[in-house]
Design a protein around this motif. Sequence first.
Motif, short mmCIF file in Angstrom:
data_model
loop_
_atom_site.label_atom_id
_atom_site.label_comp_id
_atom_site.label_asym_id
_atom_site.label_seq_id
_atom_site.Cartn_x
_atom_site.Cartn_y
_atom_site.Cartn_z
N GLU A 120 47.26 29.60 -6.47
CA GLU A 120 45.84 29.86 -6.71
C GLU A 120 45.59 30.04 -8.21
OE1 GLU A 120 43.47 33.55 -5.43
OE2 GLU A 120 43.16 32.11 -3.78
N ILE A 121 44.56 29.39 -8.72
CA ILE A 121 44.26 29.44 -10.15
C ILE A 121 42.78 29.75 -10.36
CG2 ILE A 121 46.09 27.84 -10.84
CD1 ILE A 121 43.96 25.63 -10.93
N ARG A 122 42.49 30.30 -11.52
CA ARG A 122 41.09 30.56 -11.88
C ARG A 122 40.80 30.29 -13.35
NH1 ARG A 122 37.18 35.34 -9.60
NH2 ARG A 122 35.26 34.52 -10.51
N ARG A 123 41.71 30.64 -14.24
CA ARG A 123 41.52 30.46 -15.67
C ARG A 123 42.18 29.13 -16.07
NH1 ARG A 123 38.08 32.14 -19.61
NH2 ARG A 123 39.11 32.62 -21.59
N ILE A 124 41.39 28.19 -16.64
CA ILE A 124 41.85 26.84 -16.90
C ILE A 124 41.69 26.49 -18.38
CG2 ILE A 124 41.45 24.38 -16.39
CD1 ILE A 124 40.42 25.20 -13.69
N GLY A 129 38.19 27.99 -19.93
CA GLY A 129 37.08 28.56 -19.16
C GLY A 129 37.56 29.10 -17.83
N THR A 130 36.69 29.79 -17.14
CA THR A 130 37.03 30.45 -15.88
C THR A 130 36.19 29.87 -14.74
OG1 THR A 130 37.57 32.50 -17.05
CG2 THR A 130 37.18 32.65 -14.67
N LEU A 131 36.84 29.46 -13.68
CA LEU A 131 36.14 29.00 -12.49
C LEU A 131 35.36 30.14 -11.85
CD1 LEU A 131 39.09 26.96 -10.94
CD2 LEU A 131 36.98 25.96 -11.83
N THR A 132 34.24 29.82 -11.24
CA THR A 132 33.44 30.86 -10.59
C THR A 132 34.14 31.46 -9.39
OG1 THR A 132 32.29 29.15 -9.32
CG2 THR A 132 31.25 29.87 -11.37
N ALA A 133 35.03 30.66 -8.78
CA ALA A 133 35.82 31.14 -7.64
C ALA A 133 37.20 30.50 -7.73
CB ALA A 133 35.16 30.78 -6.32
N PRO A 134 38.25 31.22 -7.39
CA PRO A 134 39.59 30.66 -7.48
C PRO A 134 39.79 29.49 -6.51
CG PRO A 134 39.64 32.77 -6.34
CD PRO A 134 38.25 32.61 -6.89
N GLY A 169 34.00 22.00 -12.55
CA GLY A 169 33.20 23.17 -12.24
C GLY A 169 33.46 24.34 -13.15
N VAL A 170 33.75 24.06 -14.43
CA VAL A 170 34.05 25.13 -15.38
C VAL A 170 33.45 24.77 -16.73
CG1 VAL A 170 36.27 24.08 -16.04
CG2 VAL A 170 35.92 26.53 -16.37
N SER A 171 32.98 25.77 -17.46
CA SER A 171 32.47 25.57 -18.81
C SER A 171 33.31 26.39 -19.78
CB SER A 171 31.00 25.96 -18.92
OG SER A 171 30.81 27.31 -18.54
N ALA A 172 33.42 25.91 -21.01
CA ALA A 172 34.29 26.53 -22.00
C ALA A 172 33.69 27.82 -22.54
CB ALA A 172 34.54 25.56 -23.14
N ASP A 173 34.53 28.83 -22.69
CA ASP A 173 34.12 30.06 -23.37
C ASP A 173 35.01 30.36 -24.57
OD1 ASP A 173 36.50 31.46 -22.39
OD2 ASP A 173 35.45 31.68 -20.49
N THR A 174 36.12 29.61 -24.70
CA THR A 174 37.06 29.77 -25.80
C THR A 174 37.60 28.39 -26.18
OG1 THR A 174 37.74 31.92 -24.90
CG2 THR A 174 39.18 30.94 -26.56
N PHE A 175 37.95 28.23 -27.46
CA PHE A 175 38.50 26.97 -27.93
C PHE A 175 39.79 27.23 -28.71
CE2 PHE A 175 33.97 26.51 -27.43
CZ PHE A 175 33.85 25.33 -26.72
N PHE A 176 40.68 26.25 -28.72
CA PHE A 176 41.97 26.42 -29.39
C PHE A 176 42.47 25.05 -29.83
CE2 PHE A 176 43.15 25.13 -25.17
CZ PHE A 176 44.36 24.46 -25.33
#
Length: 250
Positions: free
Chosen positions: A167-171, A135-140, A119-126
Amino acid sequence: MPVNRQVLEKYIEQYLSVSRFRDYCPNGLQVEGREPVARLATAVTASLAAIELAIEAGADALLVHHGFFWKGEAQSIVRTKKARIAALLAADLNLFAYHLPLDAHPEVGNNATLGQLMGVSADTFFGDQMLGAVGTLTAPVTVRQLANRLESATGRVPLILGPAEREIRRIGWCTGGAQSFFHEAATLDIDCFVSGESSEFVTHLAAESGVTYLAAGHHATERGGVRALGDHLAERFDLDVIHLEVPNPV
């Protein structure tokens, strides 16, 4: 309807941007078979079991993520490699393999399809060749909830290294055997890193960095790419495409 093998190979090469990757194996047609391709089989790995299932299914080509001719492996075609290649040649079955290009594709890639499951899409790559995604989940969610989500989608219970109720949100994530990416991932602004495999150092790095690690299975995290690419090719060329699942607990 059948498509010419060379037309199919050229299309996939361009679609996956094969030329931009430095890889550990050749990407594209690895073993040549019959020219017209009407039925395409997909599988994660070109094991003898997958090859035999493709032949049994009447496939003209087998498309995989893990093919042959890896850097550093023995070049002799003996034993298990001989058996696999002999089966392909006897059946006049094409073998296509795409490794890093299939990991990285933004639509049908392994990382993209694993992100969809989480349930997450990438916004940064490394990472090396920008293969790692963040990417960031829409809800933690808690780590355990994310692990349960992955288990439900893949049928494999992930290994959790770190507090499960956190609890996590940024993956961050990278499919397959990308545990070495955890060194860099742990320096990023993330709560959790997901890959397929783990190694001894990961336990300590997770504890010391505060970034939880989930090992969700090499095979399990890399089933999505070949299936999604097969679906895309079925629509693009009106091919008969089947996916072959050869279970692998790793």
